[in-house]
Write a protein that holds these residues in place. Structure first.
Motif, PDB file in Angstrom:
ATOM      1  N   VAL A  12       0.866  -1.186   0.000  1.00  0.00           N
ATOM      2  CA  VAL A  12       0.000   0.000   0.000  1.00  0.00           C
ATOM      3  C   VAL A  12       0.896   1.227   0.000  1.00  0.00           C
ATOM      4  CG1 VAL A  12      -1.806   1.261   1.223  1.00  0.00           C
ATOM      5  CG2 VAL A  12      -1.752  -1.227   1.333  1.00  0.00           C
ATOM      6  N   THR A  13       0.748   2.102  -1.013  1.00  0.00           N
ATOM      7  CA  THR A  13       1.522   3.342  -1.002  1.00  0.00           C
ATOM      8  C   THR A  13       0.707   4.427  -0.320  1.00  0.00           C
ATOM      9  OG1 THR A  13       0.716   4.182  -3.128  1.00  0.00           O
ATOM     10  CG2 THR A  13       2.580   2.663  -3.187  1.00  0.00           C
ATOM     11  N   GLY A  14       1.401   5.424   0.198  1.00  0.00           N
ATOM     12  CA  GLY A  14       0.709   6.478   0.939  1.00  0.00           C
ATOM     13  C   GLY A  14       0.099   5.943   2.206  1.00  0.00           C
ATOM     14  N   ALA A  15       0.807   5.034   2.874  1.00  0.00           N
ATOM     15  CA  ALA A  15       0.216   4.334   4.005  1.00  0.00           C
ATOM     16  C   ALA A  15       0.439   5.021   5.343  1.00  0.00           C
ATOM     17  CB  ALA A  15       0.776   2.909   4.060  1.00  0.00           C
ATOM     18  N   SER A  16       1.082   6.195   5.347  1.00  0.00           N
ATOM     19  CA  SER A  16       1.379   6.802   6.641  1.00  0.00           C
ATOM     20  C   SER A  16       0.197   7.536   7.237  1.00  0.00           C
ATOM     21  CB  SER A  16       2.556   7.777   6.505  1.00  0.00           C
ATOM     22  OG  SER A  16       2.263   8.712   5.482  1.00  0.00           O
ATOM     23  N   SER A  17      -0.787   7.912   6.414  1.00  0.00           N
ATOM     24  CA  SER A  17      -1.952   8.620   6.952  1.00  0.00           C
ATOM     25  C   SER A  17      -3.142   8.381   6.043  1.00  0.00           C
ATOM     26  CB  SER A  17      -1.661  10.117   7.054  1.00  0.00           C
ATOM     27  OG  SER A  17      -1.446  10.646   5.764  1.00  0.00           O
ATOM     28  N   GLY A  18      -4.279   8.897   6.465  1.00  0.00           N
ATOM     29  CA  GLY A  18      -5.458   8.906   5.605  1.00  0.00           C
ATOM     30  C   GLY A  18      -5.928   7.536   5.147  1.00  0.00           C
ATOM     31  N   ILE A  19      -6.390   7.490   3.912  1.00  0.00           N
ATOM     32  CA  ILE A  19      -6.957   6.261   3.359  1.00  0.00           C
ATOM     33  C   ILE A  19      -5.937   5.129   3.376  1.00  0.00           C
ATOM     34  CG2 ILE A  19      -7.860   5.197   1.247  1.00  0.00           C
ATOM     35  CD1 ILE A  19      -9.078   7.938   0.566  1.00  0.00           C
ATOM     36  N   GLY A  20      -4.682   5.437   3.037  1.00  0.00           N
ATOM     37  CA  GLY A  20      -3.649   4.402   2.981  1.00  0.00           C
ATOM     38  C   GLY A  20      -3.470   3.708   4.313  1.00  0.00           C
ATOM     39  N   ARG A  21      -3.490   4.487   5.370  1.00  0.00           N
ATOM     40  CA  ARG A  21      -3.291   3.913   6.694  1.00  0.00           C
ATOM     41  C   ARG A  21      -4.426   2.962   7.054  1.00  0.00           C
ATOM     42  NH1 ARG A  21      -0.981   6.579  12.007  1.00  0.00           N
ATOM     43  NH2 ARG A  21      -1.546   4.916  13.444  1.00  0.00           N
ATOM     44  N   VAL A  22      -5.661   3.443   6.860  1.00  0.00           N
ATOM     45  CA  VAL A  22      -6.819   2.610   7.213  1.00  0.00           C
ATOM     46  C   VAL A  22      -6.870   1.366   6.324  1.00  0.00           C
ATOM     47  CG1 VAL A  22      -9.307   2.608   7.504  1.00  0.00           C
ATOM     48  CG2 VAL A  22      -8.036   4.674   7.919  1.00  0.00           C
ATOM     49  N   THR A  23      -6.497   1.524   5.052  1.00  0.00           N
ATOM     50  CA  THR A  23      -6.517   0.386   4.130  1.00  0.00           C
ATOM     51  C   THR A  23      -5.495  -0.666   4.528  1.00  0.00           C
ATOM     52  OG1 THR A  23      -7.198   1.864   2.353  1.00  0.00           O
ATOM     53  CG2 THR A  23      -6.317  -0.267   1.701  1.00  0.00           C
ATOM     54  N   ALA A  24      -4.298  -0.211   4.920  1.00  0.00           N
ATOM     55  CA  ALA A  24      -3.259  -1.170   5.319  1.00  0.00           C
ATOM     56  C   ALA A  24      -3.738  -1.995   6.511  1.00  0.00           C
ATOM     57  CB  ALA A  24      -1.972  -0.431   5.669  1.00  0.00           C
ATOM     58  N   VAL A  25      -4.341  -1.335   7.491  1.00  0.00           N
ATOM     59  CA  VAL A  25      -4.826  -2.057   8.674  1.00  0.00           C
ATOM     60  C   VAL A  25      -5.963  -2.993   8.291  1.00  0.00           C
ATOM     61  CG1 VAL A  25      -5.839  -1.783  10.945  1.00  0.00           C
ATOM     62  CG2 VAL A  25      -4.069  -0.210  10.218  1.00  0.00           C
ATOM     63  N   ALA A  26      -6.810  -2.556   7.357  1.00  0.00           N
ATOM     64  CA  ALA A  26      -7.917  -3.414   6.919  1.00  0.00           C
ATOM     65  C   ALA A  26      -7.398  -4.682   6.258  1.00  0.00           C
ATOM     66  CB  ALA A  26      -8.822  -2.648   5.954  1.00  0.00           C
ATOM     67  N   PHE A  27      -6.356  -4.563   5.443  1.00  0.00           N
ATOM     68  CA  PHE A  27      -5.768  -5.753   4.824  1.00  0.00           C
ATOM     69  C   PHE A  27      -5.152  -6.654   5.889  1.00  0.00           C
ATOM     70  CE2 PHE A  27      -6.218  -5.949   0.376  1.00  0.00           C
ATOM     71  CZ  PHE A  27      -6.240  -4.660  -0.148  1.00  0.00           C
ATOM     72  N   ALA A  28      -4.501  -6.036   6.868  1.00  0.00           N
ATOM     73  CA  ALA A  28      -3.885  -6.829   7.942  1.00  0.00           C
ATOM     74  C   ALA A  28      -4.957  -7.588   8.713  1.00  0.00           C
ATOM     75  CB  ALA A  28      -3.099  -5.918   8.878  1.00  0.00           C
ATOM     76  N   ARG A  29      -6.098  -6.944   8.911  1.00  0.00           N
ATOM     77  CA  ARG A  29      -7.196  -7.603   9.631  1.00  0.00           C
ATOM     78  C   ARG A  29      -7.685  -8.826   8.871  1.00  0.00           C
ATOM     79  NH1 ARG A  29     -10.960  -3.550   9.886  1.00  0.00           N
ATOM     80  NH2 ARG A  29      -9.574  -2.394  11.245  1.00  0.00           N
ATOM     81  N   GLN A  30      -7.573  -8.798   7.545  1.00  0.00           N
ATOM     82  CA  GLN A  30      -7.990  -9.939   6.737  1.00  0.00           C
ATOM     83  C   GLN A  30      -6.933 -11.027   6.701  1.00  0.00           C
ATOM     84  OE1 GLN A  30     -10.938 -10.375   5.143  1.00  0.00           O
ATOM     85  NE2 GLN A  30     -11.651  -8.514   6.121  1.00  0.00           N
ATOM     86  N   GLY A  31      -5.785 -10.782   7.333  1.00  0.00           N
ATOM     87  CA  GLY A  31      -4.761 -11.816   7.373  1.00  0.00           C
ATOM     88  C   GLY A  31      -3.730 -11.710   6.274  1.00  0.00           C
TER      89      GLY A  31
END
Lengths: 334, 255
Positions: A12-31
Motif C-alpha cells: 500500500v503506497t501512501g500508508a502513513s496517513s489517511g486512506i492508505g493507513r486505514v486500508t493497510a490495517v484493513a488488509f492486515a485484519r484480513q490476514g
C-alpha cells in the motif's frame, strides 16, 4: 478459494496517513501480509505496529513514489522478504489549491508526478512480478474527480483523470496478452473522504481549504479497496454522492459543470479564513498529521445521513401503510 | 503447550506454519491431501514439550497461497525442503500422514540430510485396491470411522484448497510410484497404522515396512486413517519413543 486474503502479500503506497493507513490495517485484519510505503519512516513504523497487532507480517519501506527506482526496489524487496506480491494498491496522493494561472508551475508538475506518475511507477514495478506469478491485482485509488471536475484543483483533477485513462489502457494491453483474467487492474473513485489531504496540500488560493460535503469516513474506501482485491472490478465509485454527481455530469454536462464550480467555491475553500501561500507536503512531508482521518467529521456525517435516511424511509413507510389501511369512506356510487 | 502462527518466505510464496516448543530437536508434521496444519494441532501440542514442532501448510493448502496449477508429490516435497531450510527446521524427525507420507518418502530420498528419522502414519497409496474409484470408496468408508470433530476441520481446509486443486493433487498422488522409492530411504522409518484404517490395509502397511531398509511397524488401537486426530497422545508417545531411540532399527509392536 480465489478471494481469500490470508497469506497474500499487499503493498500500500501512501500508508502513513489517511486512506492508505486505514486500508493497510484493513488488509492486515484480513490476514494479509502488508508492505507500507510512504515518505515518513516514523509514521510508517507506527502503522506497521498497528498492522502487526493482527498477527501478520508488516514491513515499512520508506520511499517517494516519484522515484521510479525506489518503487521498483520496494517491489523487489517485497518479493525477496515475503516470497510473493499479490496486490499493489496505488494510493499515495497530494493536492494543490489555487487557480491554474496562479499556482507555481513546479508545484503543478509535482502533483502530476506524485498522483499520476507515482501510480505509473507502481504499475511498472508490480507488473513484472504479477506476470511471473501468473496472477495479481493492481488497485488504483483514483477519485470521483476522475470523471467530474472542480475549480481550484486543476492539477489534481488532471492527474486523477489521467489515472483512470491509464488504468483502462493498461487493462487493454493485458487483455491483448491474454492475461485479462489473471492480472486485474481496478480503479476506485471515492467522493470526499475525511483525511488530512485537504490541510496538507499546497495552497496558493489564499483561502483555507476544507472537505466539501458530504464527507465520508476513510474506512469506507478501505473496505472498497480490500473488496476490489478479492473481487476485482474495473471502476467502482465509493460513496453515493460520487455516483450521483457522475451521473448528473453525464446527463447534463454543461449545467453540472457550472453547478459544481459554484458548489466548490462555496464549500471547498473558506471565505472567512485566509491563509498565506504554502506548498504543503508537495516537496517534503509535513511533520505532524499521521492520523487516519482529517478531522472533517466523516464518521459523524455518515451516521447523521444514515439516521436521516432511515427516518425519512420510516416516515414514508408509515404514511404508505396508513394510506393503505384507510377505511373506504362511503359507497362510490352514492 | 501453545502453538503460534509463523509466516516464512519460502518455496516462492509466503508459507504459513504452526509452531510450538522451544527446546529439543526439530520435528516437522506433513499434512495429507486437501488438509493442512489445523488437524495436527493436538498432536503438535502433545509433542511440543520435547521437540521444536512445526506444522507447515504446503503451497495451495491451508493459509499458504499456492500456484494456479496443483503441485504434484515431488514438487510438494521440494517446496517442503525449501521451507525446512529457510525456517531452519532440519535435520528433523519428519512425520507424515496419508499423502504426507508420500511427500516424506520423496523428501527422504531426494534430500536425505534434512530427514533424521521418518514416521509414516497411514502410508498411501495402498495398491491392493484396484483403482482411483476404489480409493474414493475406501476414503468414504474410513470417514465414518474418524472422530466426528474431524469432519469440520477437514471440510474447511478442503474448501480453502478448492475442489479443483484437491482432485488434481489426488490424481498426482495416485500416479506417484512411491512403492519404488521405499528401498531407497536411508533414514530409520516407523510405519504407524490405525487399527481401523479403511484406506490403508494391514497387509499394505506390512509390505511398506518390509520394503524399507530400516523399517518398523506400530499399530494404534482405536484409530482410523488420521491417527493424529483420533489418538494424538498415543501417536505423540510413539513418535517420541521412536525419535529418542539410540539404535537404527526401530522397535515395532502395538502399544
Amino acid at each position: 478459494m480465489r478471494w481469500r486474503l490470508r497469506g497474500k502479500v499487499v503493498v500500500v503506497t501512501g500508508a502513513s496517513s489517511g486512506i492508505g493507513r486505514v486500508t493497510a490495517v484493513a488488509f492486515a485484519r484480513q490476514g494479509a501480509a502488508v508492505v507500507l510505503v510512504a515518505r515518513r519512516a516514523a509514521a510508517l513504523e507506527a502503522v506497521a505496529e498497528e498492522c502487526r497487532a493482527h498477527e501478520v507480517p508488516a514491513l515499512a519501506m520508506p520511499a517517494d513514489v516519484t522515484d521510479e527506482e525506489a518503487v521498483r526496489e520496494v517491489a523487489r524487496s517485497t518479493v525477496e522478504r515475503l516470497g510473493r506480491l499479490d496486490v499493489w494498491v496505488n494510493n499515495a496522493g497530494v493536492t494543490l489549491w489555487g487557480r491554474v494561472e496562479e499556482v507555481p508551475m513546479e508545484d503543478f508538475r509535482r502533483v502530476l508526478e506524485t498522483n499520476f506518475l507515482g501510480y505509473v511507477h507502481g504499475a511498472r514495478a508490480a507488473l513484472p512480478h504479477f506476470r511471473e506469478q501468473g496472477r495479481g491485482v493492481l488497485v488504483n485509488n483514483a477519485s470521483m474527480l476522475s470523471v467530474v471536475a472542480e475549480p481550484y484543483a486543476g492539477a489534481y483533477v488532471a492527474a486523477k483523470h489521467a489515472v483512470l485513462g491509464f488504468a483502462s489502457s493498461l487493462r487493454q494491453e493485458l487483455a491483448l496478452d491474454g492475461l485479462a483474467r489473471q492480472i486485474r487492474v481496478c480503479s476506485a473513485m471515492p467522493a470526499t473522504i475525511d483525511t488530512p489531504l485537504f490541510q496538507h496540500g499546497g495552497n496558493y488560493s489564499g483561502r483555507r481549504a476544507k472537505a466539501m460535503r458530504p464527507v465520508y469516513p476513510p474506512e469506507r474506501v478501505a473496505r472498497t479497496l480490500v473488496n476490489l482485491a478479492r473481487w476485482p472490478r474495473r471502476e467502482v465509485f465509493v460513496g453515493p454522492a460520487a455516483r450521483m454527481l457522475a451521473w448528473q455530469w453525464r446527463m447534463a454536462p454543461a449545467l453540472t459543470e457550472r453547478l459544481t464550480a459554484w458548489m466548490a467555491d462555496q464549500d471547498q475553500l473558506e471565505r472567512h479564513r485566509l491563509v498565506p501561500a504554502d506548498d504543503g507536503n508537495l516537496f517534503a512531508p509535513v511533520d505532524d498529521g499521521d492520523t487516519a482521518d482529517g478531522g472533517w467529521g466523516g464518521r459523524r456525517g455518515q451516521a447523521r445521513r444514515r439516521v436521516l435516511a432511515a427516518a425519512v424511509a420510516g416516515a414514508g413507510l408509515l404514511g404508505a401503510t396508513a394510506t393503505a389501511l384507510r377505511r373506504p369512506r362511503g359507497d362510490r356510487w352514492s | 503447550m501453545e502453538l503460534t502462527s509463523r509466516w516464512t518466505a519460502a518455496a516462492g510464496t509466503l508459507v504459513h506454519s504452526r509452531a510450538g516448543g522451544d527446546a529439543g530437536p526439530p520435528l516437522v508434521l506433513v499434512h495429507g491431501l486437501g488438509v493442512a496444519s489445523p488437524y495436527w494441532e493436538r498432536t503438535a501440542a502433545a509433542l511440543a514439550p520435547w521437540f521444536r514442532v512445526h506444522a507447515p501448510d504446503l503451497p495451495g493448502f491451508g493459509h499458504t497461497i499456492g500456484p494456479r496449477e496443483a503441485l504434484d508429490v515431488h514438487q510438494l516435497a521440494e517446496a517442503l525442503a525449501d521451507w525446512m531450510r529457510t525456517a531452519d527446521a532440519w535435520p528433523a524427525v519428519v512425520v507424515g500422514n496419508s499423502m504426507g507420507c508420500q511427500i516424506t518418502v520423496d523428501l527422504a530420498v531426494c534430500h536425505p540430510e534434512l530427514v533424521r528419522r521418518a514416521v509414516l502414519v497411514g502410508p498411501t497409496i495402498d495398491r491392493t485396491a484396484p483403482g482411483a474409484l476404489s480409493q474414493v470408496f475406501r476414503l468414504v468408508r474410513n470417514g465414518f470411522r474418524e472422530p466426528p470433530r474431524q469432519f469440520w476441520i477437514v471440510a474447511r481446509d478442503y474448501a480453502r484448497a478448492g475442489l479443483g486443486r484437491v482432485l488434481r493433487t489426488f490424481l498426482a498422488a495416485m500416479a506417484e510410484p512411491t512403492e519404488s522409492w521405499y528401498p531407497r530411504v536411508s533414514a530409520p522409518t516407523l510405519v504407524v497404522r490405525g487399527e481401523r484404517d479403511a484406506l490403508v490395509t494391514a497387509e499394505w502397511a506390512a509390505r511398506v515396512t518390509n520394503a524399507l531398509p530400516h523399517g518398523g511397524l506400530v499399530t494404534l488401537r482405536g484409530a482410523a486413517h488420521t491417527a493424529n486426530q483420533a489418538a494424538p497422545e498415543a501417536l505423540a508417545r510413539v513418535v517420541r519413543v521412536f525419535a529418542e531411540e539410540q539404535s537404527a532399527e526401530p522397535a515395532g509392536g502395538t502399544p
